[in-house]
Design a protein around this motif. Structure first.
Motif, mmCIF file in Angstrom:
data_model
loop_
_atom_site.group_PDB
_atom_site.id
_atom_site.type_symbol
_atom_site.label_atom_id
_atom_site.label_comp_id
_atom_site.label_asym_id
_atom_site.label_seq_id
_atom_site.Cartn_x
_atom_site.Cartn_y
_atom_site.Cartn_z
ATOM 1 N N GLN A 9 40.247 43.965 35.049
ATOM 2 C CA GLN A 9 40.800 45.229 35.398
ATOM 3 C C GLN A 9 40.968 46.022 34.647
ATOM 4 N N VAL A 46 43.176 49.682 38.084
ATOM 5 C CA VAL A 46 43.930 48.491 37.675
ATOM 6 C C VAL A 46 44.790 48.372 38.931
ATOM 7 N N TYR A 55 40.757 44.034 46.290
ATOM 8 C CA TYR A 55 39.991 44.524 45.594
ATOM 9 C C TYR A 55 38.618 44.091 45.381
ATOM 10 N N THR A 106 31.049 43.835 35.226
ATOM 11 C CA THR A 106 32.796 43.214 35.216
ATOM 12 C C THR A 106 33.081 41.636 35.446
#
Ligand code: NDP
Length: 474
Positions: free
Chosen positions: A334, A277, A426, A385
């Motif tokens: 996240q 995260v 990310y 995701t």
């Protein structure tokens, strides 16, 4: 004549929640450790609905209709344990204690198990929306046993915020699930705010825009994809002038951010669950960094870049808007990953789409955007995701060039944007074909014989680095 529900702890949150129940026609028992507060409450609010004021815990419990439902709104931690103990002592099997405070989910799991042994229900309910939400409709995230929700749920749904007629309240899952989701909600709130303040900082530093001009920028942004409560209040705060000095309010506030702990808890839990995260972590660390004035003073002498501003104003504003949106998608992705990981770990069976649904109204992160998250999970409940949902993937594709320019500009002129930068890192890491983790595995095997797996064969292997450098199955 008994009360439908009771609230003990009549500070900001409890007082407003009690009034909210009364405004919806429920008979509400009210109690506070220090009786003055109860008396003051009755003096101010008795005309707003049907209240039963209790002077003692015993009286409070006795005034509740069975199965009793008592909401605790006191300081999290030891005070909550103390109040639970006092209430439980006077309760009977089937009664319910609801903790509406910001408890740590692990505490909620412990308390739920202990009360279940005694035949009582314990519902850890995350409540978001602050003072205003508690009064006019918060987002409520109750955990606990499904049987408890059967009788309690309708009352909570009644006072929760509504979006398109749907209450912002749903049974999240067993034991600590509700408080866990509330914790992640707060973590996401941290990253959302961090991205907003980075946008403000970059535009102000790069273009020399005034807080008032930036208020207008955010007002404009609030008409599009970014429409949300936090963007709306950013306009308010940036546009506010300090009465004492006539200066922009934001320039008279000490630039050291405080925190109460839910962001830190989110990151601690994420570390345990192994969920990256990064957006939330950067937000927590950015607050921590701001709170080290001695280091900051000492570091002011360090070298910075030659370039101080950016060239094209209108383009940068639009680039930052896109970077903010893209980074926000990453932050939420996240957060939802963390909820999914905890749900699997603790067997909570949390429905992610339902979480997006109850965050659409009443809470601090309420936003138009959450409808899109709801739709994404409705279309594909097992989405690996959020980033690969077609709508979000397209939004990221659309934003990425701007996003890269923003991170590059920030780096060039020396404005820290840890939220934007880490979100982009990310995104780029997740979409990579091969990651340098392969080299990492090699290093680990070299110094610690930690072994590695091969792309072309099953099993674990070790190379004898200090000897013949021959690979053998581990
Ligand atoms: P506070 O967290 O400031 O807590 C004050 C209340 O706790 C008072 O009623 C006080 O009673 C009571 N209390 C403290 N210690 C004890 C004790 N040992 N035994 C009995 N009662 C005790 O109140 P808030 O209304 O701000 O928040 C309540 C809860 O809601 C907290 O857990 C908070 O984290 C959470 N929350 C708060 C939000 C907010 O915006 N403020 C938003 C969402 C959640 P007394 O009057 O006797 O001192």
């Amino acid at each position: 004549d008994k009360a439908d529900i009771g609230v003990t702890g009549l500070a900001t949150m409890g007082r407003n929640l009690a009034r909210n129940f009364a405004h919806h026609g429920h008979v509400v028992a009210v109690h506070n450790r220090t009786q003055n507060r109860t008396t003051a409450f009755m003096d101010q609010h008795r005309d707003e609905g049907a209240f039963l004021a209790a002077g003692s815990v015993e009286e409070f419990v006795a005034s509740l209709r069975r199965p009793r439902k008592a909401i605790i709104m006191v300081k999290a931690g030891a005070p909550t344990d103390a109040v639970i103990e006092e209430l439980a002592a006077h309760m009977e099997p089937g009664d319910m204690i609801i903790d509406g405070g910001n408890a740590l989910y692990a505490d909620t799991r412990r308390r739920e198990a202990a009360l279940r042994e005694r035949g009582l229900h314990f519902v850890g309910a995350g409540i978001s929306g602050g003072e205003e939400g508690a009064l006019n409709g918060p987002s409520i995230m109750p955990g606990g046993a499904p049987e408890a929700y059967e009788t309690l749920g309708p009352l909570l749904e009644d006072v929760a915020a509504k979006v398109d007629g749907t209450p912002c309240c749903v049974h999240v899952g067993p034991d600590g699930a509700g408080h866990f989701v509330k914790m992640v909600h707060n973590g996401i709130e941290y990253s959302d705010m961090q991205l907003i303040v980075e946008s403000y900082d970059l535009l102000r530093q790069a273009l020399g825009l005034s807080p008032q001009e930036l208020a207008d920028v955010f007002r404009e942004w609030n008409r599009g994809d970014l429409e949300s409560y936090l963007i709306e209040i950013t306009t308010e705060v940036l546009g506010h002038t300090d009465a004492a000095t006539g200066r922009p309010f934001v320039d008279v506030v000490v630039d050291q951010a405080e925190q109460k702990g839910t962001g830190r808890w989110t990151v601690q839990s994420a570390l345990d669950l192994g969920v990256p995260v990064t957006g939330i972590a950067e937000a927590v660390f950015a607050r921590a960094l701001s709170g080290h004035p001695d280091q900051r003073t000492a570091a002011r002498s360090l070298a910075g870049p030659q370039e101080k501003g950016a060239a094209d104003g209108a383009d940068l504003v639009e680039d930052v808007r896109r970077a903010l949106y893209a980074s926000k998608i990453v932050a939420y992705a996240q957060g939802f990953d963390q909820i999914a990981a905890a749900s699997a770990e603790y067997g909570w069976s949390i429905d992610p789409g339902a979480m997006a649904t109850i965050w659409r109204g009443g809470c601090i992160i309420r936003a138009r955007f959450l409808d899109r998250i709801r739709e994404a999970y409705e279309a594909r409940p097992t989405l690996p995701t959020l980033l690969v949902d077609p709508t979000f993937a397209a939004a990221l594709a659309d934003a990425q060039v701007s996003w890269r320019r923003v991170v590059a500009t920030a780096a060039t002129i020396g404005v820290p944007t840890p939220g934007f930068s880490s979100a982009l890192a990310y995104y780029d890491a997740l979409r990579r074909d091969r990651l340098p983790a392969a080299l990492l595995q090699g290093l680990r095997d070299y110094f610690g014989a930690h072994t590695y797996r091969r792309v072309d064969r099953e099993g674990a292997f070790h190379t004898d680095w200090s000897g013949d450098r021959v690979e053998r199955p581990a």
